[in-house]
Design a protein around this motif. Structure first.
Motif, PDB file in Angstrom:
ATOM      1  N   GLU A  79       0.846  -1.196   0.000  1.00 32.48           N
ATOM      2  CA  GLU A  79       0.000   0.000   0.000  1.00 32.48           C
ATOM      3  C   GLU A  79       0.881   1.246   0.000  1.00 32.48           C
ATOM      4  O   GLU A  79       1.623   1.489   0.952  1.00 32.48           O
ATOM      5  N   PHE A  80       0.813   1.999  -1.075  1.00 31.98           N
ATOM      6  CA  PHE A  80       1.550   3.254  -1.168  1.00 31.98           C
ATOM      7  C   PHE A  80       0.701   4.379  -0.583  1.00 31.98           C
ATOM      8  O   PHE A  80      -0.473   4.525  -0.937  1.00 31.98           O
ATOM      9  N   ILE A  81       1.304   5.166   0.291  1.00 29.81           N
ATOM     10  CA  ILE A  81       0.611   6.286   0.934  1.00 29.81           C
ATOM     11  C   ILE A  81       1.262   7.578   0.448  1.00 29.81           C
ATOM     12  O   ILE A  81       2.466   7.783   0.645  1.00 29.81           O
ATOM     13  N   THR A  82       0.482   8.426  -0.186  1.00 31.61           N
ATOM     14  CA  THR A  82       1.006   9.687  -0.699  1.00 31.61           C
ATOM     15  C   THR A  82       0.355  10.849   0.035  1.00 31.61           C
ATOM     16  O   THR A  82      -0.826  11.144  -0.178  1.00 31.61           O
ATOM     17  N   PRO A  83       1.079  11.527   0.921  1.00 29.86           N
ATOM     18  CA  PRO A  83       0.511  12.680   1.634  1.00 29.86           C
ATOM     19  C   PRO A  83       0.201  13.822   0.665  1.00 29.86           C
ATOM     20  O   PRO A  83       0.726  13.868  -0.465  1.00 29.86           O
ATOM     21  N   THR A  84      -0.619  14.747   1.082  1.00 27.64           N
ATOM     22  CA  THR A  84      -0.913  15.919   0.247  1.00 27.64           C
ATOM     23  C   THR A  84       0.277  16.869   0.179  1.00 27.64           C
ATOM     24  O   THR A  84       0.357  17.702  -0.720  1.00 27.64           O
ATOM     25  N   VAL A  85       1.210  16.739   1.122  1.00 22.90           N
ATOM     26  CA  VAL A  85       2.394  17.604   1.184  1.00 22.90           C
ATOM     27  C   VAL A  85       3.623  16.831   0.712  1.00 22.90           C
ATOM     28  O   VAL A  85       3.893  15.728   1.196  1.00 22.90           O
ATOM     29  N   ARG A  86       4.373  17.425  -0.230  1.00 18.12           N
ATOM     30  CA  ARG A  86       5.664  16.840  -0.621  1.00 18.12           C
ATOM     31  C   ARG A  86       6.760  17.269   0.335  1.00 18.12           C
ATOM     32  O   ARG A  86       7.582  16.451   0.753  1.00 18.12           O
ATOM     33  N   ALA A  87       6.800  18.544   0.647  1.00 19.74           N
ATOM     34  CA  ALA A  87       7.858  19.058   1.514  1.00 19.74           C
ATOM     35  C   ALA A  87       7.378  20.299   2.247  1.00 19.74           C
ATOM     36  O   ALA A  87       6.674  21.139   1.665  1.00 19.74           O
TER      37      ALA A  87
END
Length: 528
Positions: A79-87
């Motif tokens: 399961e890949f989790i991608t936050p709304t924030v990159r940095a």
């Protein structure tokens, strides 16, 4: 027992990717891993009772799309989790800059810092998306032998050139200029805000023995764009840590027919008549094979695992000059609660801290951090790339507690004064002290700490000189020059000995590219 067709040294992610494709092609494949745990630098380990995290690599690079498809990772529970924030880049004065996955949202927020930067940001992202799209096919190419180009290699280069030509003159010109440029200059061309410039520059120097003013550091930004369409490093993580990913890669490889042995350290590659014929393990067990594929750093493979007399002196001299000066340390913190950063309200902390946290407020700060390493010193104010993975994956820490994983630069492998065993805790203190300037309550939250020095990266994880990319990713060690000109096709001067590590094209990061590309070349040779 039928002898093995292929032996792969190392069960890191590239070795596992290569094993899958080779086994799928019908080759009897054995993977030998020195440690008792598979994954290499992509592992999940408990460093404090109840606290786990990705020990070294914290994010996929991202993985090449074909690998995600071929390995059926979703079916295997990855399961890949991608936050709304990159940095998110805080400052000690309470101001900050946030890079979201959504470019428009980023630009809107930048208006509070600089209207000029807000106006340029969408163009910056779209420019690198276009350039990255043109470069993307290069990542899955076998680099050409530029000293003896074949017709097929000329055809592939022609297609790449045609894609670049399709960018149009403006972007073509940018691509040609950016490659050899210092990343500080690239950032200054686009933006006026120091904090935003530093965020751009960080990608160019990550893992490198280089500062933002070092020539050629913009090439890493181009490479990142080629592998993800974005010049900023991804914040995507894997639920359960990176070990969950490599366990799935191993499962796919074994289902395809590969065999994986742990606790099996290769101490010698056997060569007879100029051909690799197998390996010797610690304990003197000999295992024959038609070909050997090494997931080790090229320096370990070619300078330590084979007899010096098997290489031409000129090749050996070039390999000894291959640059791999480690500058990275890792610090893992077990925290009793989420830290409070200056200027960040509790209501916004969950989102802002979910991606990468960048500590390095200006270009000069980053350059000063590098200055110390140039002379064998630990940076007193290092550049920090921080993750709090437990925000997105609460299974990594006890209820209400958190894990903080910190990539710290610069901590040189070769110290001018003392050694890393004596200075380990000093490094940990420097990192915590630097972080406390931005999160004043951090010390009171620490219930456990792990400090991984560059020497640990070498001795425990097999990264020669502690270099996380298996060698500098500079222009003279990139594409057809990685690791050496004339030998960038995953082959070596020893017949039947191949390389599949990050020391080959397309380099470091968790992409799987080196493993997939190397497997393709081995299969071609086997079928001849």
């Amino acid at each position: 027992m039928k002898p093995y067709d292929i032996i792969i040294i190392g069960a890191g992610h590239n070795g596992l990717v290569a094993a899958y494709y080779l086994a799928r092609a019908g080759l009897k494949t054995l993977v030998l891993e020195r440690r008792e745990i598979i994954g290499g630098g992509s592992i999940t380990e408990e460093f404090q009772p109840g606290f786990r995290c990705s020990t070294l690599a914290g994010s996929p690079g991202p993985l090449l799309p074909q690998i995600i498809k071929d390995f059926q990772l979703e079916r295997r529970g990855v399961e890949f989790i991608t936050p709304t924030v990159r940095a998110w880049a805080p400052n000690t004065n309470g101001n900050s800059i946030c890079i979201y996955e959504d470019a428009k949202r980023t630009a809107d927020e930048l208006t509070m810092t600089s209207r000029a930067d807000a106006g340029r940001y969408p163009e910056f992202i779209s420019t690198f998306a276009r350039i990255g799209g043109a470069l993307a096919p290069m990542l899955t190419m076998t680099p050409p032998d530029i000293e003896d180009l074949s017709a097929g290699e000329m055809w592939q280069l022609g297609k790449l050139g045609w894609a670049i030509r399709g960018l149009g003159k403006k972007d073509e010109y940018r691509l040609l200029r950016y490659g050899p440029m210092a990343v500080a200059d690239l950032a200054a061309e686009w933006f006026e805000t120091e904090g935003l410039r530093a965020l751009v520059a960080a990608r160019g120097m990550s893992g490198a023995f280089a500062g933002p003013w070092s020539a050629g550091t913009s090439a890493a930004v181009l490479l990142q764009a080629g592998n993800g369409g974005n010049p900023f490093a991804p914040a995507t993580m894997v639920k359960g840590g990176m070990g969950a990913l490599t366990n799935a890669l191993a499962q796919a490889a074994t289902e395809a027919g590969a065999e994986i042995r742990t606790g099996a350290e290769v101490v010698q590659i056997q060569i007879k008549g100029g051909k690799a014929v197998g390996v010797v393990l610690r304990g003197e067990e000999e295992i024959p094979a038609w070909a050997t594929v090494s997931g080790h750093d090229p320096g370990i493979t070619l300078l330590e695992l084979i007899d010096p007399g098997e290489l031409e002196p000129s090749y050996r001299n070039h390999m000894q000059s291959y640059r791999a000066h480690g500058t990275v340390a890792k610090v893992q913190l077990a925290l009793s609660a989420l830290p409070e950063f200056t200027g960040l309200t509790e209501s916004r902390a969950q989102e802002k801290l979910s991606g990468r946290i960048h500590i390095g407020p200006e270009i000069d700060y980053l350059e000063r951090a590098f200055d110390a390493a140039k002379y064998g010193g630990i940076s007193p104010q290092p550049y920090l790339d921080i993750r709090i993975p437990s925000l997105s994956d609460p299974t990594l820490a006890p209820n209400g507690a958190h894990v903080m994983s910190i990539h710290a630069q610069f901590a040189p492998y070769h110290l001018k004064d003392g050694d890393w065993n004596a200075r380990r805790e000093e490094l940990g203190d420097i990192v915590v002290n630097t972080l406390s300037d931005y999160a004043p309550n951090i010390r009171s939250l620490i219930v456990g700490r792990q400090v991984i020095t560059p020497v640990d990266l070498e001795q425990t994880y097999g990264l020669r000189n502690g270099h996380i990319h298996h060698g500098e990713q500079s222009l003279d060690q990139f594409f057809a020059f990685r690791p050496l000109i004339g030998w960038a096709q995953y082959r070596t001067p020893i017949k039947g000995l191949y390389l599949c590590s990050a020391g080959t094209h397309p380099g470091g990061g968790i992409t799987g590219g080196p493993g997939a590309n190397a497997a393709r070349e081995v299969i071609k040779t086997f079928k001849k």
